[in-house]
Design an enzyme around this catalytic site. Structure first.
Site, PDB file in Angstrom:
ATOM      1  N   CYS A   1      -0.458   4.078   2.208  1.00  0.00           N
ATOM      2  CA  CYS A   1      -0.141   3.811   3.766  1.00  0.00           C
ATOM      3  C   CYS A   1       1.166   4.279   4.004  1.00  0.00           C
ATOM      4  O   CYS A   1       1.804   4.783   4.873  1.00  0.00           O
ATOM      5  CB  CYS A   1      -0.354   2.370   4.138  1.00  0.00           C
ATOM      6  SG  CYS A   1      -1.872   1.797   3.393  1.00  0.00           S
ATOM      7  N   ASP A   2       2.246   3.381   3.226  1.00  0.00           N
ATOM      8  CA  ASP A   2       3.517   3.277   3.800  1.00  0.00           C
ATOM      9  C   ASP A   2       4.670   4.243   2.589  1.00  0.00           C
ATOM     10  O   ASP A   2       5.901   4.535   3.101  1.00  0.00           O
ATOM     11  CB  ASP A   2       3.918   1.918   3.628  1.00  0.00           C
ATOM     12  CG  ASP A   2       3.337   1.075   4.267  1.00  0.00           C
ATOM     13  OD1 ASP A   2       2.973   1.597   5.469  1.00  0.00           O
ATOM     14  OD2 ASP A   2       3.399  -0.077   4.015  1.00  0.00           O
TER      15      ASP A   2
ATOM     16  N   CYS B   1       0.793  -1.236   0.006  1.00  0.00           N
ATOM     17  CA  CYS B   1       0.011  -0.061  -0.012  1.00  0.00           C
ATOM     18  C   CYS B   1       0.893   1.233   0.043  1.00  0.00           C
ATOM     19  O   CYS B   1       1.427   1.718   0.878  1.00  0.00           O
ATOM     20  CB  CYS B   1      -0.937  -0.006   1.143  1.00  0.00           C
ATOM     21  SG  CYS B   1      -1.983   1.446   1.237  1.00  0.00           S
TER      22      CYS B   1
END
Ligand code: NAP
Length: 319
Positions: A144-145, A141
């Site tokens: 997200c990261d 992701c």
């Protein structure tokens, strides 16, 4: 043996969607029961966030929070509000008549309404070192990261819309993005492809496969081995992050014969609602969403599912 008591709501799955539904249903005094799953089975207590490290985009946590801590808080809040949580997988359901039937560890549970929030699992390539380096540079992701890789060179694998989106997003943060795809053309929409081809920071490697990820000894990603599928040549590329964007698999095994699914396997809901093809059965979170897939959107639909279940109970059977 007499039948078990009929519950107002059974929630299957305990990621952000399931636990938000649990909080709302408990506050509405519906005394929900939530099967949070057991790691060995399909359900993962806490859902996909249990596999992430820092979560920096969940509103309310100025300095970020780890995935497991965030889910611990969701869970604590659900329990505090009175939701009963059972750490077991659900093996089978029968929605053909009411009350709905749910079996877990061989035991039968009955419910007037069911909220499906089993989620979706990110697909990975299946390499041994990829598994070992998850959360140590291997991610599924970028939203997200990605920010954790600001200023570093990263690699994305995949040829669909997600891979294009992730590569473009990462190119906004990283000096170079290597995009590796197994065929010689992308399956992504033309617009998304055009964005990738127009971005000088994205370098595309077609007809190529990632065959290894380094470096387990260093406990972080330092490179990938890429095989050219036409020539067989394997070249090592230095990279600090590997973003795997090769699709997700919705966890619908237990309901695939019970509610209508989209051709891609996700649960079909009436647009703008969480209603499935079975009245009284609702679906929230990633099991019905292959586009946004964020904790906050999952929590939002979990809230919707609980409110819709409550209204459904009022109209159909005052609890
Ligand atoms: P997808 O469309 O299924 O694409 C998966 C990609 O991964 C394909 O290119 C596939 O290669 C590749 N792949 C699959 N297994 C692989 C493996 N083992 N090793 C290497 N490569 C592998 O998945 P997605 O991109 O996540 O998209 C899912 C859905 O969400 C789609 O309907 C998409 O349109 C939608 N979506 C939309 C947006 C948007 O509109 N903004 C954004 C993201 C996603 P092949 O092409 O060779 O099969």
């Amino acid at each position: 043996m007499s039948d078990p008591a009929v519950r107002n709501v059974i929630i299957i799955g305990s990621g952000p969607a399931g636990l938000t539904a649990a909080i709302y249903a408990a506050r509405a005094n519906l005394k929900p029961l939530c099967f949070e799953g057991f790691n060995a089975g399909g359900l993962i207590p806490g859902g996909q966030l249990m596999f992430t490290t820092e979560v920096e985009n969940y509103p309310g946590f100025v300095e970020g929070i780890t995935g497991p801590e965030l889910m611990g808080r969701f869970r604590g809040q659900a329990e505090h509000q009175g939701c009963e949580l059972i750490t077991q997988d659900v093996e089978k359901v029968d929605f053909s008549s009411r009350p709905f039937k749910v079996w877990s560890e061989g035991e039968l549970y009955l419910a007037k309404t069911v909220i499906l929030s089993t989620g979706a699992r990110a697909n990975y390539i299946g390499l041994e070192n990829e598994e070992k380096l998850k959360n140590r540079g291997v991610s599924a992701c970028a939203v997200c990261d990605g920010p954790l890789f600001k200023g570093k060179n990263v690699t994305v694998v995949g040829g669909g819309d997600t891979a294009m989106e992730e590569a473009s997003y990462l190119a906004g943060l990283c000096p170079e993005v290597l995009l590796v795809h197994r065929r010689d053309e992308f399956r992504a929409s033309k617009t998304m492809q055009a964005r990738v081809f127009a971005n000088p920071k994205i370098k595309v490697l077609f007809s190529s496969e990632i065959v290894d990820v380094f470096d387990v000894t260093a406990n972080k990603v330092t490179g990938v081995a890429v095989k050219n599928l036409k020539t067989g040549e394997v070249v090592r590329h230095a990279t600090e992050g590997l973003f795997v964007a090769i699709g997700h698999t919705p966890l619908t095994d237990i309901v695939k014969d019970q509610v209508e699914l989209h051709p891609n396997g996700y649960v079909k809901v009436e647009p703008g609602t969480t209603s499935t093809s079975v009245a009284g059965v609702f679906a929230a979170g990633d099991v019905q969403d292959w586009v946004y897939r964020q904790a906050i959107t999952a929590a939002g639909t979990g809230c919707m599912a609980a409110l819709e279940a409550e209204r459904w109970l009022v109209v159909n059977d005052a609890h």
